[in-house]
Design a protein around this motif. Structure first.
Motif, PDB file in Angstrom:
ATOM      1  N   SER A 164      39.276 -14.937  -0.826  1.00 14.16           N
ATOM      2  CA  SER A 164      39.673 -14.328   0.312  1.00 14.16           C
ATOM      3  C   SER A 164      40.955 -14.688   0.959  1.00 14.16           C
ATOM      4  CB  SER A 164      38.599 -14.142   1.186  1.00 14.16           C
ATOM      5  OG  SER A 164      38.396 -15.574   1.477  1.00 14.16           O
ATOM      6  N   VAL A 165      41.423 -16.057   0.918  1.00 15.35           N
ATOM      7  CA  VAL A 165      42.609 -16.451   1.367  1.00 15.35           C
ATOM      8  C   VAL A 165      43.721 -16.042   0.633  1.00 15.35           C
ATOM      9  CG1 VAL A 165      43.907 -18.538   2.141  1.00 15.35           C
ATOM     10  CG2 VAL A 165      41.290 -18.342   2.440  1.00 15.35           C
ATOM     11  N   PRO A 166      44.665 -15.358   1.294  1.00 17.00           N
ATOM     12  CA  PRO A 166      46.059 -14.890   0.383  1.00 17.00           C
ATOM     13  C   PRO A 166      46.602 -15.953  -0.131  1.00 17.00           C
ATOM     14  CG  PRO A 166      45.882 -14.035   2.499  1.00 17.00           C
ATOM     15  CD  PRO A 166      44.705 -14.871   2.715  1.00 17.00           C
ATOM     16  N   THR A 167      47.061 -16.028  -1.583  1.00 15.26           N
ATOM     17  CA  THR A 167      47.651 -16.826  -2.491  1.00 15.26           C
ATOM     18  C   THR A 167      49.396 -16.542  -2.140  1.00 15.26           C
ATOM     19  OG1 THR A 167      45.870 -16.963  -3.887  1.00 15.26           O
ATOM     20  CG2 THR A 167      48.146 -17.866  -4.552  1.00 15.26           C
ATOM     21  N   PRO A 168      49.990 -17.707  -2.024  1.00 18.01           N
ATOM     22  CA  PRO A 168      51.370 -17.667  -1.642  1.00 18.01           C
ATOM     23  C   PRO A 168      52.091 -16.967  -3.071  1.00 18.01           C
ATOM     24  CG  PRO A 168      50.759 -19.689  -1.814  1.00 18.01           C
ATOM     25  CD  PRO A 168      49.524 -18.986  -1.708  1.00 18.01           C
ATOM     26  N   ALA A 169      53.289 -16.219  -3.059  1.00 19.72           N
ATOM     27  CA  ALA A 169      53.896 -15.868  -4.153  1.00 19.72           C
ATOM     28  C   ALA A 169      54.468 -17.025  -4.827  1.00 19.72           C
ATOM     29  CB  ALA A 169      54.803 -14.812  -3.629  1.00 19.72           C
ATOM     30  N   PRO A 170      54.569 -17.248  -6.159  1.00 20.29           N
ATOM     31  CA  PRO A 170      55.188 -18.106  -6.718  1.00 20.29           C
ATOM     32  C   PRO A 170      56.553 -17.986  -6.480  1.00 20.29           C
ATOM     33  CG  PRO A 170      54.560 -16.423  -8.429  1.00 20.29           C
ATOM     34  CD  PRO A 170      53.762 -16.195  -7.017  1.00 20.29           C
ATOM     35  N   THR A 171      57.242 -19.233  -6.260  1.00 17.95           N
ATOM     36  CA  THR A 171      58.715 -19.489  -6.236  1.00 17.95           C
ATOM     37  C   THR A 171      59.483 -20.028  -7.391  1.00 17.95           C
ATOM     38  OG1 THR A 171      58.296 -21.676  -5.523  1.00 17.95           O
ATOM     39  CG2 THR A 171      58.259 -19.770  -3.837  1.00 17.95           C
ATOM     40  N   GLN A 172      60.524 -19.503  -7.826  1.00 20.46           N
ATOM     41  CA  GLN A 172      61.393 -19.953  -8.789  1.00 20.46           C
ATOM     42  C   GLN A 172      62.171 -21.195  -8.260  1.00 20.46           C
ATOM     43  OE1 GLN A 172      62.984 -18.116 -11.816  1.00 20.46           O
ATOM     44  NE2 GLN A 172      61.129 -16.979 -11.866  1.00 20.46           N
ATOM     45  N   ARG A 173      62.171 -22.310  -8.998  1.00 18.80           N
ATOM     46  CA  ARG A 173      62.838 -23.564  -8.747  1.00 18.80           C
ATOM     47  C   ARG A 173      63.750 -23.831  -9.528  1.00 18.80           C
ATOM     48  NH1 ARG A 173      60.915 -27.944  -8.887  1.00 18.80           N
ATOM     49  NH2 ARG A 173      62.329 -28.829  -7.121  1.00 18.80           N
ATOM     50  N   VAL A 193      53.947 -39.791  -7.797  1.00 19.78           N
ATOM     51  CA  VAL A 193      53.502 -38.653  -7.373  1.00 19.78           C
ATOM     52  C   VAL A 193      54.095 -38.188  -6.121  1.00 19.78           C
ATOM     53  CG1 VAL A 193      51.203 -37.849  -6.464  1.00 19.78           C
ATOM     54  CG2 VAL A 193      51.254 -38.963  -8.634  1.00 19.78           C
ATOM     55  N   GLU A 194      54.199 -39.318  -5.250  1.00 16.99           N
ATOM     56  CA  GLU A 194      54.974 -38.901  -4.013  1.00 16.99           C
ATOM     57  C   GLU A 194      56.186 -38.188  -3.980  1.00 16.99           C
ATOM     58  OE1 GLU A 194      53.488 -39.338  -1.027  1.00 16.99           O
ATOM     59  OE2 GLU A 194      51.851 -40.556  -2.059  1.00 16.99           O
ATOM     60  N   ARG A 195      57.077 -38.280  -5.202  1.00 17.14           N
ATOM     61  CA  ARG A 195      58.143 -37.439  -5.155  1.00 17.14           C
ATOM     62  C   ARG A 195      58.022 -36.160  -6.008  1.00 17.14           C
ATOM     63  NH1 ARG A 195      59.495 -42.014  -8.239  1.00 17.14           N
ATOM     64  NH2 ARG A 195      60.212 -40.609 -10.224  1.00 17.14           N
ATOM     65  N   VAL A 196      56.965 -35.674  -6.035  1.00 16.97           N
ATOM     66  CA  VAL A 196      56.415 -34.313  -6.602  1.00 16.97           C
ATOM     67  C   VAL A 196      56.555 -33.393  -5.365  1.00 16.97           C
ATOM     68  CG1 VAL A 196      54.779 -32.741  -7.378  1.00 16.97           C
ATOM     69  CG2 VAL A 196      54.803 -34.991  -8.415  1.00 16.97           C
ATOM     70  N   VAL A 197      57.458 -32.315  -5.576  1.00 18.08           N
ATOM     71  CA  VAL A 197      57.884 -31.252  -4.512  1.00 18.08           C
ATOM     72  C   VAL A 197      56.863 -30.281  -4.430  1.00 18.08           C
ATOM     73  CG1 VAL A 197      59.698 -29.595  -3.881  1.00 18.08           C
ATOM     74  CG2 VAL A 197      60.460 -31.690  -5.126  1.00 18.08           C
ATOM     75  N   VAL A 198      56.767 -30.054  -2.888  1.00 17.58           N
ATOM     76  CA  VAL A 198      55.587 -28.879  -2.369  1.00 17.58           C
ATOM     77  C   VAL A 198      56.286 -28.167  -1.721  1.00 17.58           C
ATOM     78  CG1 VAL A 198      53.523 -28.570  -1.227  1.00 17.58           C
ATOM     79  CG2 VAL A 198      53.687 -30.782  -2.579  1.00 17.58           C
ATOM     80  N   ASP A 199      56.288 -26.822  -1.966  1.00 16.73           N
ATOM     81  CA  ASP A 199      56.944 -25.803  -0.973  1.00 16.73           C
ATOM     82  C   ASP A 199      56.163 -25.718  -0.008  1.00 16.73           C
ATOM     83  OD1 ASP A 199      59.112 -23.700  -1.148  1.00 16.73           O
ATOM     84  OD2 ASP A 199      57.451 -22.692  -0.559  1.00 16.73           O
ATOM     85  N   GLU A 200      56.820 -25.327   1.243  1.00 20.31           N
ATOM     86  CA  GLU A 200      56.244 -25.100   2.425  1.00 20.31           C
ATOM     87  C   GLU A 200      54.973 -23.997   2.493  1.00 20.31           C
ATOM     88  OE1 GLU A 200      56.679 -23.600   7.116  1.00 20.31           O
ATOM     89  OE2 GLU A 200      58.525 -24.080   6.033  1.00 20.31           O
ATOM     90  N   SER A 201      55.180 -22.974   1.514  1.00 26.33           N
ATOM     91  CA  SER A 201      54.232 -21.803   1.508  1.00 26.33           C
ATOM     92  C   SER A 201      53.086 -22.470   0.713  1.00 26.33           C
ATOM     93  CB  SER A 201      54.713 -20.737   0.675  1.00 26.33           C
ATOM     94  OG  SER A 201      55.066 -21.029  -0.663  1.00 26.33           O
ATOM     95  N   VAL A 202      53.203 -23.268  -0.292  1.00 24.08           N
ATOM     96  CA  VAL A 202      52.199 -24.099  -0.876  1.00 24.08           C
ATOM     97  C   VAL A 202      51.346 -25.121  -0.066  1.00 24.08           C
ATOM     98  CG1 VAL A 202      51.371 -25.377  -2.860  1.00 24.08           C
ATOM     99  CG2 VAL A 202      53.180 -23.658  -3.286  1.00 24.08           C
ATOM    100  N   GLY A 203      52.056 -25.723   0.922  1.00 23.00           N
ATOM    101  CA  GLY A 203      51.708 -26.845   1.832  1.00 23.00           C
ATOM    102  C   GLY A 203      50.683 -25.851   2.913  1.00 23.00           C
ATOM    103  N   ARG A 204      51.197 -24.613   3.097  1.00 19.12           N
ATOM    104  CA  ARG A 204      50.434 -23.947   4.431  1.00 19.12           C
ATOM    105  C   ARG A 204      49.189 -23.359   3.548  1.00 19.12           C
ATOM    106  NH1 ARG A 204      52.523 -22.906   9.150  1.00 19.12           N
ATOM    107  NH2 ARG A 204      54.759 -23.663   9.771  1.00 19.12           N
ATOM    108  N   TYR A 205      49.151 -23.050   2.236  1.00 15.77           N
ATOM    109  CA  TYR A 205      48.110 -22.426   1.562  1.00 15.77           C
ATOM    110  C   TYR A 205      47.123 -23.723   1.511  1.00 15.77           C
ATOM    111  CZ  TYR A 205      45.508 -20.373  -2.282  1.00 15.77           C
ATOM    112  OH  TYR A 205      44.491 -20.001  -2.983  1.00 15.77           O
ATOM    113  N   CYS A 206      47.419 -24.800   1.562  1.00 11.15           N
ATOM    114  CA  CYS A 206      46.354 -25.976   1.481  1.00 11.15           C
ATOM    115  C   CYS A 206      45.895 -25.860   2.936  1.00 11.15           C
ATOM    116  CB  CYS A 206      47.029 -27.318   1.184  1.00 11.15           C
ATOM    117  SG  CYS A 206      47.532 -27.533  -0.342  1.00 11.15           S
ATOM    118  N   VAL A 207      46.561 -25.816   4.082  1.00 14.31           N
ATOM    119  CA  VAL A 207      45.930 -25.793   5.360  1.00 14.31           C
ATOM    120  C   VAL A 207      45.131 -24.636   5.829  1.00 14.31           C
ATOM    121  CG1 VAL A 207      46.981 -25.629   7.770  1.00 14.31           C
ATOM    122  CG2 VAL A 207      47.944 -27.157   6.186  1.00 14.31           C
ATOM    123  N   ALA A 208      45.624 -23.393   5.097  1.00 10.63           N
ATOM    124  CA  ALA A 208      44.740 -22.120   5.228  1.00 10.63           C
ATOM    125  C   ALA A 208      43.470 -22.167   4.707  1.00 10.63           C
ATOM    126  CB  ALA A 208      45.698 -21.099   4.488  1.00 10.63           C
TER     127      ALA A 208
END
Length: 349
Positions: A320-329, A226-241
């Protein structure tokens, strides 16, 4: 079944992790009918390395779910029935004088197990509840100045009745915060309830034994993967927000701590890999947001008699918290990552 040693734990293919996870859920569903999503959340909490609180009305399968996960994950299982007269030593163990040797020896409590079911945890006073704190955080137990390591993996699945029920003690915030998730099962539908009855008549006995799908070493390998699952910065910041928004909401006395944001990140990764992906999407975060954050939110006392709750607050924040746009990988090792469940390495976010 292959028994993976600890040095190889990080080398388990992510597609294999997804397949094993869904095989575990399918086996558990032989005992727990029609609750795939709550079971998936519980498994995500375990794969994230955490402990899960299952809170719901009596008779909805919480204890059965814990026992079923222990069987399918190949873990040693012990149950501690929490009652008002339970003492901390009844959980951790204690030193007992051995007359033959003339010395004190340590006798382990039920906490020395791969999976501990803390049944009806909120029926015992906070002093005994606190006996779990060190074990859940440090994976060890200290008794009379001596420290004893717990087995690996070690997980607590606790059950709790709603606090409105007679004879319950509210869990302290520090104790609640140690649970990475709080999950509810809810009542079954009419068809699901009939299926429960039909299954009982078919097996002609009360007890139901499930097959072990993985070994404890394989579970450790799955958690490492599970530690190798990639998290984009926008998604990580969404968790923080989302986590930060719980602290500023007008109905909230105390919001989630950074541990809540970390839990959101870890559970999102586990949820993604169960779904067959090697990356996290905003939808994964939304799927685990209420189970991870709601029990960490304390509403203002003047609102306790209203319908405002931590769950309601998180639901409103998800809108209410803005959802980040999906990114293509780009696919990452798609040939080896695609399993029978489907989409590891796909381009769909």
């Amino acid at each position: 079944m292959t028994n993976l040693s600890a040095p190889d734990a990080g080398n388990l293919d992510l597609g294999r992790v997804s397949d094993l996870s869904n095989a575990v859920l399918t086996e558990v569903e032989r005992a727990i009918v029609g609750k795939r999503e709550p079971l998936r959340l519980v498994l995500a909490g375990v794969l994230a390395g955490g402990h899960v609180l299952m809170e719901d009305f009596p008779g909805l399968g919480k204890t059965l779910a814990a026992r079923s996960f222990a069987q399918t994950l190949g873990l040693t299982f012990k149950r501690a029935q929490f009652t008002p007269d339970l003492l901390p030593g009844d959980i951790t163990g204690s030193f007992v004088f051995d007359q033959r040797s003339g010395d004190f020896e340590f006798r382990q409590g039920p906490i020395f197990a791969g999976l501990l079911l803390a049944d009806e945890i909120n029926r015992t006073p906070p002093k005994t509840q606190a006996a779990l704190l060190e074990a859940m955080q440090e994976k060890q137990v200290t008794v009379e100045g001596r420290t004893f390591p717990l087995p690996r993996p070690f997980h607590v699945l606790a059950t709790a009745n709603p606090v409105e029920y007679e004879g319950t003690y509210p869990l302290p915030e520090a104790q609640l915060d140690r649970f990475i998730m709080r999950v509810s099962f809810g009542y079954p539908s009419v068809d699901e309830e009939w299926q429960i009855l039909a299954n009982r008549m078919e097996r002609q006995q009360e007890e139901q034994t499930l097959d072990a799908v993985v070994t404890p070493d394989e579970l450790l390998a799955m958690q490492a993967a599970v530690e190798r699952v990639v998290v984009d910065e926008s998604v990580g910041r969404y968790c923080v927000a989302l986590t930060a928004a719980t602290r500023t909401h007008s109905d909230v006395l105390m919001g989630a701590s950074p541990r809540g944001a970390l839990g959101l990140l870890l559970c999102s990764r586990a949820y993604a890999i169960i779904d067959g992906r090697d990356y996290v999407t905003p939808e994964d975060v939304k799927a685990v947001a209420k189970p991870v954050l709601a029990h960490r939110v304390t509403v203002k006392p003047e609102l306790w008699m209203s319908d405002v709750s931590g769950s309601n607050v998180v639901t409103r924040l998800l809108r209410s918290v803005p959802t980040p746009a999906p990114t293509q990988r780009e696919p990452r090792g798609a040939a080896s990552m695609t399993g029978t469940t489907g989409t590891l390495g796909s381009l769909e976010a």
